[in-house]
Design a protein around this motif. Structure first.
Motif, PDB file in Angstrom:
ATOM      1  N   ARG A 133      55.870  20.559 -41.525  1.00  0.00           N
ATOM      2  CA  ARG A 133      56.941  21.428 -41.024  1.00  0.00           C
ATOM      3  C   ARG A 133      58.314  20.764 -41.116  1.00  0.00           C
ATOM      4  O   ARG A 133      59.253  21.329 -41.687  1.00  0.00           O
ATOM      5  CB  ARG A 133      56.645  21.845 -39.580  1.00  0.00           C
ATOM      6  N   ASP A 134      58.467  19.583 -40.575  1.00  0.00           N
ATOM      7  CA  ASP A 134      59.778  18.934 -40.563  1.00  0.00           C
ATOM      8  C   ASP A 134      60.262  18.619 -41.975  1.00  0.00           C
ATOM      9  O   ASP A 134      61.425  18.860 -42.320  1.00  0.00           O
ATOM     10  CB  ASP A 134      59.733  17.652 -39.726  1.00  0.00           C
ATOM     11  N   GLU A 137      68.104  30.197 -39.747  1.00  0.00           N
ATOM     12  CA  GLU A 137      66.840  30.164 -39.022  1.00  0.00           C
ATOM     13  C   GLU A 137      65.640  30.172 -39.965  1.00  0.00           C
ATOM     14  O   GLU A 137      64.495  30.245 -39.522  1.00  0.00           O
ATOM     15  CB  GLU A 137      66.748  31.367 -38.075  1.00  0.00           C
ATOM     16  N   TRP A 141      56.750  16.150 -48.261  1.00  0.00           N
ATOM     17  CA  TRP A 141      57.016  16.763 -46.965  1.00  0.00           C
ATOM     18  C   TRP A 141      56.336  16.026 -45.821  1.00  0.00           C
ATOM     19  O   TRP A 141      56.628  16.290 -44.661  1.00  0.00           O
ATOM     20  CB  TRP A 141      56.530  18.204 -46.971  1.00  0.00           C
ATOM     21  N   ASN A 158      62.666  29.007 -42.059  1.00  0.00           N
ATOM     22  CA  ASN A 158      61.802  27.836 -41.957  1.00  0.00           C
ATOM     23  C   ASN A 158      60.487  28.063 -42.677  1.00  0.00           C
ATOM     24  O   ASN A 158      60.165  29.161 -43.112  1.00  0.00           O
ATOM     25  CB  ASN A 158      61.564  27.454 -40.489  1.00  0.00           C
ATOM     26  N   ILE A 159      59.744  27.003 -42.788  1.00  0.00           N
ATOM     27  CA  ILE A 159      58.540  26.994 -43.605  1.00  0.00           C
ATOM     28  C   ILE A 159      57.444  27.877 -43.032  1.00  0.00           C
ATOM     29  O   ILE A 159      56.598  28.394 -43.752  1.00  0.00           O
ATOM     30  CB  ILE A 159      58.044  25.547 -43.806  1.00  0.00           C
ATOM     31  N   ASP A 160      57.454  28.091 -41.703  1.00  0.00           N
ATOM     32  CA  ASP A 160      56.443  28.954 -41.101  1.00  0.00           C
ATOM     33  C   ASP A 160      56.574  30.377 -41.640  1.00  0.00           C
ATOM     34  O   ASP A 160      55.579  31.027 -41.952  1.00  0.00           O
ATOM     35  CB  ASP A 160      56.597  28.961 -39.581  1.00  0.00           C
ATOM     36  N   ARG A 161      57.810  30.859 -41.764  1.00  0.00           N
ATOM     37  CA  ARG A 161      58.006  32.219 -42.269  1.00  0.00           C
ATOM     38  C   ARG A 161      57.668  32.297 -43.758  1.00  0.00           C
ATOM     39  O   ARG A 161      57.143  33.304 -44.226  1.00  0.00           O
ATOM     40  CB  ARG A 161      59.446  32.657 -42.009  1.00  0.00           C
ATOM     41  N   ASN A 206      61.177  21.908 -43.926  1.00  0.00           N
ATOM     42  CA  ASN A 206      62.409  22.518 -43.450  1.00  0.00           C
ATOM     43  C   ASN A 206      63.632  21.721 -43.893  1.00  0.00           C
ATOM     44  O   ASN A 206      64.677  22.295 -44.245  1.00  0.00           O
ATOM     45  CB  ASN A 206      62.385  22.640 -41.927  1.00  0.00           C
ATOM     46  N   SER A 207      63.520  20.396 -43.900  1.00  0.00           N
ATOM     47  CA  SER A 207      64.624  19.566 -44.399  1.00  0.00           C
ATOM     48  C   SER A 207      64.852  19.819 -45.877  1.00  0.00           C
ATOM     49  O   SER A 207      65.999  19.862 -46.342  1.00  0.00           O
ATOM     50  CB  SER A 207      64.308  18.088 -44.157  1.00  0.00           C
ATOM     51  N   ILE A 246      64.293  22.611 -47.552  1.00  0.00           N
ATOM     52  CA  ILE A 246      64.973  23.892 -47.693  1.00  0.00           C
ATOM     53  C   ILE A 246      66.463  23.744 -47.414  1.00  0.00           C
ATOM     54  O   ILE A 246      67.316  24.187 -48.193  1.00  0.00           O
ATOM     55  CB  ILE A 246      64.361  24.949 -46.745  1.00  0.00           C
ATOM     56  N   ARG A 247      66.779  23.094 -46.308  1.00  0.00           N
ATOM     57  CA  ARG A 247      68.188  23.002 -45.902  1.00  0.00           C
ATOM     58  C   ARG A 247      68.983  22.062 -46.803  1.00  0.00           C
ATOM     59  O   ARG A 247      70.052  22.414 -47.310  1.00  0.00           O
ATOM     60  CB  ARG A 247      68.272  22.523 -44.447  1.00  0.00           C
TER      61      ARG A 247
END
Length: 406
Positions: A249-250, A280, A324, A282-285, A253-254, A256-257
């Motif tokens: 997750r962390d 907003e 990741w 993030n990888i969950d979505r 998300n990094s 992507i951003r």
């Protein structure tokens, strides 16, 4: 179905590039040991994250450190190179690897790469088709090839040495969200690397996109085959879904951003998610929309089957190389995929093995009885042999409580 990796690669800015290259090499070595079949290596010249500038050089070294895995460019940005040079380099590498080379082609993904070379980005896709057409002629024709191209010239050109694989190595064209890649693949009669399958919109209308490629092929007198269609997805597997998502997750998300949004400015990709502010995102979505494969091996199997239905069929999946999570968890994910997912789509989980196990279970009492009878017979024969020689029978056979006695 074939399985492999698509290595851009992605490395955080500020790391030691020498160590990054070595990790990339070790990952391909690990995949080779696990039985993965393909590794595609990218070409980039700017932006700081994708730092391999020559896939051919990387592939040549990787070939010396692996035994089986096919090595491809993912991709050579054709407008950056003279077609004669590309054809010669890949023909040479094909011989040096004894036919373990694939040629992936694209127009060039990073605007900064083209800018530094003074290339008008609006011409890149046309130049790619023009360059690949010349490469195919060089591979297939014997000589006297003359082309007065828009960005190169050939005058009575030929290849001194044709590729090791005849008539040439597998050739793929990169396809992203727009239909241009599919149309170009059909026009050239090449395979397809769907390199943006994980991006918003990347899975939309995949069956229609393949139909575009088939229509384009028919218009140009070419044929294409779904077995030469590769899908690219980020993949991470663990023992549970929760563990898999927590692992990445962390880091995701990094990625992507810091890469897509802050470095490339591709906010529009993520704004395509309905009612989802990019801040907003993030990888969950992303996982919820199916753009990545994160979960257990069973989740991956189910997702690939869904993709087969959604696309009408394709020839392989390439895991998008990412960092990741920890090195150990990344390597473990690759192993889980090779052990439990890939065999389900490659005929390696043989029905004969299942039948043999089921048959043994159904007949275990009978088989156990026969096995015990055989052991008892052997023990009795041994005891009789000792008695005939006038020698004592070992206590392990005669003493009470012994599990095996005559």
């Amino acid at each position: 179905m074939k399985f492999g990796i698509f290595m851009a690669p992605f490395h955080r800015v500020g790391e030691n590039p020498t160590l990054c290259f070595e990790r990339d090499m070790q990952l391909i070595e690990w995949l080779d040991q696990l039985g993965y079949e393909e590794a595609f290596i990218g070409e980039h010249h700017s932006s700081g994250w994708e730092i391999i500038s020559s896939p051919e050089i990387f592939m040549a070294v990787a070939a010396t450190r692996t035994r089986h895995i096919m090595l491809g460019s993912g991709v050579v940005s054709i407008p950056y190179h003279h077609p004669l040079h590309v054809a010669n380099r890949f023909a040479l590498l094909d011989h040096l690897t004894r036919g373990r080379v694939m040629l992936g082609c694209g127009p060039g993904a990073l605007a900064a790469d083209a800018h530094m070379q003074g290339i008008d980005s609006t011409t890149q896709r046309k130049r790619m088709v023009e360059g690949v057409t010349a490469i195919l002629r060089l591979f297939n024709e014997q000589g006297k090839i003359s082309i007065d191209g828009s960005y190169f010239k050939l005058v009575d050109a030929h290849l001194q040495v044709k590729p090791f694989q005849l008539p040439h190595m597998p050739i793929f064209v990169a396809s992203t969200i727009s239909p241009s890649g599919m149309v170009a693949a059909g026009q050239l009669g090449c395979g397809v690397l769907s390199v943006a399958s994980y991006a918003p919109g990347g899975l939309d209308d995949l069956m229609k996109r393949w139909a575009m490629a088939e229509e384009s092929a028919a218009e140009h007198g070419k044929t294409i085959d779904r077995k030469n269609w590769r899908m690219v997805f980020p993949i991470h597997l663990a023992e549970t879904r929760e563990e898999a998502m927590n692992d990445i997750r962390d880091g995701a998300n990094s990625w992507i951003r810091e890469y897509f949004i802050d470095t490339l400015g591709t906010r529009v990709q993520f704004e395509e998610y309905p009612n989802q502010p990019v801040e907003e995102m993030n990888i969950d979505r992303m996982n919820g929309r199916g753009g990545i494969i994160v979960g257990t091996p069973d989740d991956a199997i189910a997702r690939i089957k869904e993709l087969q239905q959604a696309t009408g069929g394709f020839g392989g999946i390439l895991g998008l190389a990412h960092e990741w999570t920890t090195r150990e968890k990344t390597l473990r994910s690759c192993e889980l995929f090779a052990r439990y997912v890939a065999p389900q789509f490659q005929g390696q989980v043989a029905e004969g093995v299942k039948y043999s196990n089921e048959w043994a279970r159904e007949n275990r009492d009978l088989m156990f009885g026969k096995a015990v009878a055989g052991i008892l017979t052997a023990v009795q024969d041994y005891a009789q042999h000792k008695a005939e020689k006038g020698e004592p029978v070992p206590e392990m056979i005669t003493q009470p409580g012994t599990r095996i006695r005559p």
